[in-house]
Write a protein that holds these residues in place. Structure first.
Motif, PDB file in Angstrom:
ATOM      1  N   ASN A  95       1.274  -1.597   0.164  1.00 38.90           N
ATOM      2  CA  ASN A  95      -0.220  -0.352   0.471  1.00 38.90           C
ATOM      3  C   ASN A  95       0.691   1.307   0.530  1.00 38.90           C
ATOM      4  O   ASN A  95       0.211   1.999  -0.952  1.00 38.90           O
TER       5      ASN A  95
ATOM      6  N   GLN B  25     -12.846  -4.067   4.939  1.00 37.46           N
ATOM      7  CA  GLN B  25     -12.230  -3.242   4.553  1.00 37.46           C
ATOM      8  C   GLN B  25     -12.428  -1.752   3.794  1.00 37.46           C
ATOM      9  O   GLN B  25     -13.195  -2.247   3.225  1.00 37.46           O
TER      10      GLN B  25
ATOM     11  N   LEU C  21      -6.221  -2.957  -6.498  1.00 35.51           N
ATOM     12  CA  LEU C  21      -6.476  -3.719  -5.341  1.00 35.51           C
ATOM     13  C   LEU C  21      -6.961  -4.596  -5.650  1.00 35.51           C
ATOM     14  O   LEU C  21      -6.322  -5.944  -5.322  1.00 35.51           O
TER      15      LEU C  21
ATOM     16  N   LEU D 135      -7.249  -8.947  -4.512  1.00 31.51           N
ATOM     17  CA  LEU D 135      -8.461  -9.066  -3.403  1.00 31.51           C
ATOM     18  C   LEU D 135      -9.451  -9.913  -4.024  1.00 31.51           C
ATOM     19  O   LEU D 135      -9.276 -11.071  -2.917  1.00 31.51           O
TER      20      LEU D 135
ATOM     21  N   ASP E 276      -7.746 -12.853  -3.953  1.00 33.16           N
ATOM     22  CA  ASP E 276      -7.390 -13.907  -2.968  1.00 33.16           C
ATOM     23  C   ASP E 276      -7.545 -14.759  -2.108  1.00 33.16           C
ATOM     24  O   ASP E 276      -8.882 -14.356  -2.101  1.00 33.16           O
TER      25      ASP E 276
ATOM     26  N   ARG F 274      -7.645 -16.186   0.383  1.00 36.14           N
ATOM     27  CA  ARG F 274      -7.768 -16.234   2.050  1.00 36.14           C
ATOM     28  C   ARG F 274      -9.285 -15.626   2.318  1.00 36.14           C
ATOM     29  O   ARG F 274      -9.718 -15.520   3.828  1.00 36.14           O
TER      30      ARG F 274
ATOM     31  N   TRP G  82      -1.318   2.763   6.355  1.00 37.32           N
ATOM     32  CA  TRP G  82      -2.023   1.979   6.576  1.00 37.32           C
ATOM     33  C   TRP G  82      -1.437   1.479   7.656  1.00 37.32           C
ATOM     34  O   TRP G  82      -2.320   0.629   9.316  1.00 37.32           O
TER      35      TRP G  82
END
Ligand SMILES: Cc1cc2nc3c(=O)[nH]c(=O)nc-3n(C[C@H](O)[C@H](O)[C@H](O)COP(=O)(O)O)c2cc1C
Length: 138
Positions: free
Chosen positions: A32, A50, A62, A66, A69, A71, A91
């Motif tokens: 970031n 987020q 981004l 995401l 991803d 996860r 951040w």
């Protein structure tokens, strides 16, 4: 350069351990900073929430990452719009945990969450706070 922000919710696909959370935070900070993105990430057992802010292209790039991803999944976008100013200066201090049980990770617990930041539009602060309360109540 016009600023933009995006807010989403998602479901963690794994139970993050404190070291895994720290590793995720380290990854976020490094990337970031490079892309001049700021924001906040909340983590709870059942959810991530987020807020990402920065140049529109960077924010969307981004978000694309995401979405791939593994996860987390079930991403739900709840805001995606131009903003006047950043609400988060960086951040590094902005990783908040919804679960006080992981306080050992060195992550601030729920009581210390501050969403009434001067640069965050009242409607956005209300949105984040409302969602946060809903998640906490689950
Ligand atoms: C809940 C969650 C939030 C994330 N937030 C960020 C973030 O703010 N910035 C970031 O660079 N990566 C974030 N990531 C990690 C990205 O999905 C991705 O792993 C990272 O951008 C590295 O991608 P790359 O290996 O393709 O370069 C997050 C991942 C998860 C699961």
């Amino acid at each position: 350069m016009p600023l933009h922000h995006l807010i989403y919710l998602s479901t963690p696909t794994i139970a993050f351990t404190p070291p895994q959370l720290r590793e995720l935070l380290r990854e976020c900070r490094a990337n970031n900073a490079k892309h001049e993105l700021t924001g906040v990430l909340f983590y709870g057992k059942q959810h991530f929430m987020q807020l990402i802010e920065g140049e529109e292209q960077e924010v969307h790039a981004l978000y694309n990452h995401l979405q791939h991803d593994t996860r987390h999944d079930n991403l739900i976008k709840i805001a995606d719009k131009p903003i006047q100013a950043r609400a988060f200066a960086d951040w590094s201090m902005a990783f908040q945990c919804l679960d006080a049980g992981t306080a050992e990770a060195g992550i601030q617990d729920l009581e210390s969450v501050v969403l009434s930041l001067p640069a965050l539009a009242a409607a956005d602060a209300l949105l984040l706070e409302t969602v946060r309360q809903r998640l906490l109540a689950e």
